[in-house]
Scaffold this active site. Structure first.
Site, PDB file in Angstrom:
ATOM      1  N   SER A  22     -31.642-117.040  58.594  1.00  0.00           N
ATOM      2  CA  SER A  22     -31.339-117.624  59.370  1.00  0.00           C
ATOM      3  C   SER A  22     -30.123-118.609  58.335  1.00  0.00           C
ATOM      4  CB  SER A  22     -31.943-118.759  59.673  1.00  0.00           C
ATOM      5  OG  SER A  22     -31.629-119.643  61.263  1.00  0.00           O
ATOM      6  N   PRO A  23     -29.510-119.509  59.233  1.00  0.00           N
ATOM      7  CA  PRO A  23     -28.656-120.147  58.394  1.00  0.00           C
ATOM      8  C   PRO A  23     -29.345-121.586  57.887  1.00  0.00           C
ATOM      9  CG  PRO A  23     -27.132-119.471  60.432  1.00  0.00           C
ATOM     10  CD  PRO A  23     -28.952-119.154  60.633  1.00  0.00           C
ATOM     11  N   CYS A  25     -28.270-125.366  56.573  1.00  0.00           N
ATOM     12  CA  CYS A  25     -27.322-126.264  55.484  1.00  0.00           C
ATOM     13  C   CYS A  25     -27.773-126.886  54.257  1.00  0.00           C
ATOM     14  CB  CYS A  25     -27.458-127.168  56.493  1.00  0.00           C
ATOM     15  SG  CYS A  25     -26.304-127.075  57.969  1.00  0.00           S
ATOM     16  N   ALA A  59     -24.477-123.510  58.152  1.00  0.00           N
ATOM     17  CA  ALA A  59     -23.308-123.610  59.119  1.00  0.00           C
ATOM     18  C   ALA A  59     -21.266-123.851  58.490  1.00  0.00           C
ATOM     19  CB  ALA A  59     -23.322-124.887  60.198  1.00  0.00           C
ATOM     20  N   GLN A 101     -21.689-117.720  59.074  1.00  0.00           N
ATOM     21  CA  GLN A 101     -22.443-118.729  60.753  1.00  0.00           C
ATOM     22  C   GLN A 101     -21.156-119.892  61.014  1.00  0.00           C
ATOM     23  OE1 GLN A 101     -24.722-122.057  61.418  1.00  0.00           O
ATOM     24  NE2 GLN A 101     -25.299-120.867  62.908  1.00  0.00           N
ATOM     25  N   TYR A 185     -24.350-129.031  67.939  1.00  0.00           N
ATOM     26  CA  TYR A 185     -22.666-129.087  67.408  1.00  0.00           C
ATOM     27  C   TYR A 185     -21.935-128.930  68.991  1.00  0.00           C
ATOM     28  CZ  TYR A 185     -25.676-129.415  63.634  1.00  0.00           C
ATOM     29  OH  TYR A 185     -26.190-129.968  62.521  1.00  0.00           O
ATOM     30  N   ARG A 327     -37.075-122.242  57.179  1.00  0.00           N
ATOM     31  CA  ARG A 327     -38.350-122.327  56.130  1.00  0.00           C
ATOM     32  C   ARG A 327     -39.432-121.457  55.463  1.00  0.00           C
ATOM     33  NH1 ARG A 327     -37.388-125.907  60.834  1.00  0.00           N
ATOM     34  NH2 ARG A 327     -37.429-128.324  60.440  1.00  0.00           N
TER      35      ARG A 327
END
Length: 361
Positions: A22-23, A25, A59, A101, A185, A327
């Site tokens: 997954s994306p 940050c 992102a 992404q 977002y 995670r």
């Protein structure tokens, strides 16, 4: 055997399994340039070596004002695209499909990075690298600054920025694009009635609230052609009455597929502060299952998926076509290799350097 390790193909691009990254940050562009750093090469490269089928970037902003924080990566300049190229090449060399992404944070932009600034609240001041933010409506998120409501010219710029970001991403070698329409977002702000109080053609009805996303889907598809898979990440629920929910998600996913999207990454939450989410193993899987069944589209599930058997059960039950790991991948970048080992699946993409760990002796 488990279908968790079956390949999955979209528009001719094949992921070697159904365990995808997954994306996430990283807040690691310390010079505020949006240019990915060595950290991103090592971080994403180690995950690719660990066996993920698709490895998504964090992102990545399509404009300077679209960053969540000053330390986020971007794809609005040729310099950024050039810096992504060696990262993309290494990810691909390890057998993973590199995905990016594309994102705009809207009213949640110009915020402090998640680590290193724990004593700071509110928006980053302009004098310290922050900027004015934009949103569908002039309503703040939490203690962040009140954003400016986008006018029609501003909306046109958003569409153009996503189109240009998609072009740079493909030119940099990314094989899959994902539009970030989740987690509170900008695109989620337009979708959710909790954040969108416009009275023009971009507010009110579901069709109007979905208009910007669908325009961006169509613009990106036109820009990159038929050979590039296009994903959309949705929040399946705002977790509050009167907000965005799984049925609206399913409806808009169907419309997005008609506009040129291929696959839907279902998460949840993020539109408001103070909402209590009942966390638990696989707590978002029912949203993915609903969207898959109702819209008859391909989906992934994400959220507290932490064991190989849990991931296998999600895919084998038909709840989702793949799982996104977040995670758990940070804890163990080689989770897919470990999952194959624990589930007794013989795969042929262990790095040669790690073959001695493939089976216990």
């Amino acid at each position: 055997m488990t279908s968790l390790f079956d390949p999955f193909t979209v528009r001719g691009v094949t992921a070697r399994n159904r365990l995808w990254t997954s994306p996430m940050c990283q807040y690691s562009v310390l010079d505020h340039s949006g240019v990915p750093q060595q950290w991103h090469l090592v971080h994403l490269g180690s995950i690719a070596a660990g066996g993920s089928g698709i490895v998504f970037t964090e992102a990545t902003a399509v404009s300077p004002e679209g960053r969540i924080s000053p330390r986020d990566t971007g794809i609005w300049t040729d310099e950024q695209a050039g810096a992504w190229r060696p990262i993309v090449d290494f990810v691909a060399s390890q057998g993973a499909v590199p995905g990016i992404q594309l994102a705009h944070a809207g009213r949640k932009a110009s915020s402090w990075p998640a680590w290193g600034f724990e004593d700071r609240t509110g928006s980053v001041p302009v004098a310290e690298g922050g900027w004015p933010t934009v949103a569908p409506s002039a309503e703040a998120f939490g203690d962040l600054d009140v954003p400016g409501a986008l006018d029609l010219a501003g909306i046109e710029k958003i569409v153009d920025d996503f189109r240009a970001g998609a072009r740079r991403a493909v030119d940099a070698g990314f094989r899959i694009l994902e539009l970030h329409a989740a987690h509170g977002y900008l695109l989620h702000q337009f979708l959710s009635p909790l954040a969108n109080h416009r009275e023009d053609e971009y507010g009110g009805s579901l069709e109007n609230r979905a208009r910007l996303l669908l325009r961006i889907v169509a613009a990106v598809r036109e820009e990159v052609g038929d050979g590039v898979p296009l994903f959309v990440r949705f929040s399946g629920s705002d977790w509050t009455p009167g907000g965005w929910d799984e049925q609206q998600t399913a409806t808009v996913a169907g419309w997005a597929q008609e506009a040129g999207a291929d696959f839907f990454d279902i998460s949840s939450g993020g539109i408001q502060t103070g909402i209590r989410i009942p966390l638990g193993p696989g707590y978002q899987v029912p949203f993915a299952e609903h969207v898959r069944a109702s819209a008859e589209v391909d989906v992934s599930a994400v959220g507290l998926i932490t064991t190989p058997q849990q991931a296998a059960d999600i895919v084998e039950s038909g709840a989702a076509d793949a799982v996104m790991l977040a995670r758990e991948i940070l804890r163990d970048p080689h989770f897919p290799l470990r999952a194959a080992h624990e589930l007794g699946v013989d795969i042929d993409y262990w790095p040669a350097q790690y073959l001695r760990a493939q089976w216990r002796r």
